[in-house]
Scaffold this active site. Structure first.
Site, PDB file in Angstrom:
ATOM      1  N   THR A 162      -0.743   7.634  -1.155  1.00 49.56           N
ATOM      2  CA  THR A 162      -2.047   7.541  -1.847  1.00 49.56           C
ATOM      3  C   THR A 162      -2.950   6.476  -1.207  1.00 49.56           C
ATOM      4  OG1 THR A 162      -1.291   5.814  -3.350  1.00 49.56           O
ATOM      5  CG2 THR A 162      -0.934   8.097  -4.048  1.00 49.56           C
ATOM      6  N   ASP A 184      -0.548 -12.121   9.790  1.00 48.90           N
ATOM      7  CA  ASP A 184       0.110 -12.283  11.097  1.00 48.90           C
ATOM      8  C   ASP A 184      -0.312 -13.579  11.771  1.00 48.90           C
ATOM      9  OD1 ASP A 184       1.579  -9.997  10.909  1.00 48.90           O
ATOM     10  OD2 ASP A 184       0.227  -8.763  12.121  1.00 48.90           O
ATOM     11  N   ARG A 222       0.842  -1.189   0.000  1.00 50.90           N
ATOM     12  CA  ARG A 222       0.000   0.000   0.000  1.00 50.90           C
ATOM     13  C   ARG A 222       0.880   1.242   0.000  1.00 50.90           C
ATOM     14  NH1 ARG A 222      -5.486   1.151   2.371  1.00 50.90           N
ATOM     15  NH2 ARG A 222      -5.652  -1.081   2.612  1.00 50.90           N
ATOM     16  N   ASP A 234      -5.599  -9.896  11.730  1.00 53.29           N
ATOM     17  CA  ASP A 234      -4.707  -9.832  10.558  1.00 53.29           C
ATOM     18  C   ASP A 234      -4.380 -11.257  10.106  1.00 53.29           C
ATOM     19  OD1 ASP A 234      -2.323  -7.669   9.357  1.00 53.29           O
ATOM     20  OD2 ASP A 234      -2.130  -9.832   9.063  1.00 53.29           O
TER      21      ASP A 234
HETATM   22  N1  URA Z   1      -6.655  -7.911   6.134  1.00 49.55           N
HETATM   23  C1  URA Z   1      -6.656  -8.719   7.209  1.00 49.55           C
HETATM   24  O1  URA Z   1      -5.757  -9.547   7.367  1.00 49.55           O
HETATM   25  N2  URA Z   1      -7.647  -8.605   8.112  1.00 49.55           N
HETATM   26  C2  URA Z   1      -8.657  -7.713   7.981  1.00 49.55           C
HETATM   27  O2  URA Z   1      -9.547  -7.682   8.833  1.00 49.55           O
HETATM   28  C3  URA Z   1      -8.651  -6.874   6.839  1.00 49.55           C
HETATM   29  C4  URA Z   1      -7.641  -6.992   5.930  1.00 49.55           C
END
Ligand code: URA
Length: 209
Positions: free
Chosen positions: A108, A203, A104, A200
């Protein structure tokens, strides 16, 4: 308009509950994502074309069905998409695997491609793009742009959990790409996490923070 399929199979829903649970550790999380990817691959391959094959059983001759050799490509969006690849390959072992990496842009906030490696015969393959989470839809849209730019014409998108905002954005951007999900959640929070979601995905798959 593309179609959205929510897989409500009891095994998928059961495993998804443990995937979401904060108390599920990395090893089990990884195994469950792999298992759900396999179950979703079973559903997503329902429309694969078949052809006749004449064989002999121990009893008699018969004409039976085999897959007509459609070429499949699996494309994980790096990095969390990697967690779904082996599960899909269990059912489609001859599939080729491409990779697309996006980051990302901090200014932007748009996804920018930093890596793309795809099978050579892009135009002849049916692609399944995999990423556990469809949040804003930015990464999925960009990954599919990247595939189309290289000649892909037949693309499906598969994820575990989607936010309504992501589904809408993906359908608006690519109305020829059907979307396959295990659960459609409520919304995105102010940090872009899906609610209730699973946190996530990268993770939790790789044990990072
Ligand atoms: N990416 C993720 O790993 N979890 C989310 O909740 C949104 C995007």
């Amino acid at each position: 308009m593309s179609k959205v399929y929510v897989f409500d199979h009891p095994l998928i829903q059961h495993k998804l509950t443990y995937i979401r649970d904060i108390n599920t550790g990395t090893k089990e999380f990884r195994e469950l994502v792999d298992e759900v990817a396999t179950l979703m691959a079973f559903e997503i391959t329902r429309d694969l074309p078949l052809e006749d094959k004449t064989i002999e059983t121990p009893v008699t001759k018969m004409t039976s069905k085999i897959l007509s050799g459609k070429k499949i490509g699996i494309v994980p969006i790096l990095r969390a998409g990697i967690g779904m690849v082996e599960g899909v390959l269990k059912l489609i072992p001859a599939a080729k695997v491409g990779h697309i990496g996006l980051y990302r842009d901090p200014e932007t906030l748009e996804p920018v491609e930093y890596y793309a490696k795809l099978p050579a015969d892009v135009a002849e393959r049916e692609f399944i793009v995999v990423d556990p989470m469809l949040a804003t839809g930015g990464s999925a849209i960009e990954a599919i742009n990247s595939l189309k730019k290289r000649g892909a014409v037949n693309i499906k998108f598969m994820c575990l959990i989607a936010a309504p905002e992501g589904v809408q954005a993906l359908q608006d951007a690519h109305n020829d790409v059907d979307v396959y999900i295990a659960a459609l959640d409520d919304k995105l929070d102010e940090h872009g996490y899906i609610v209730p979601g699973l946190g996530d995905a990268g993770d939790r798959l790789f044990g990072t923070k």
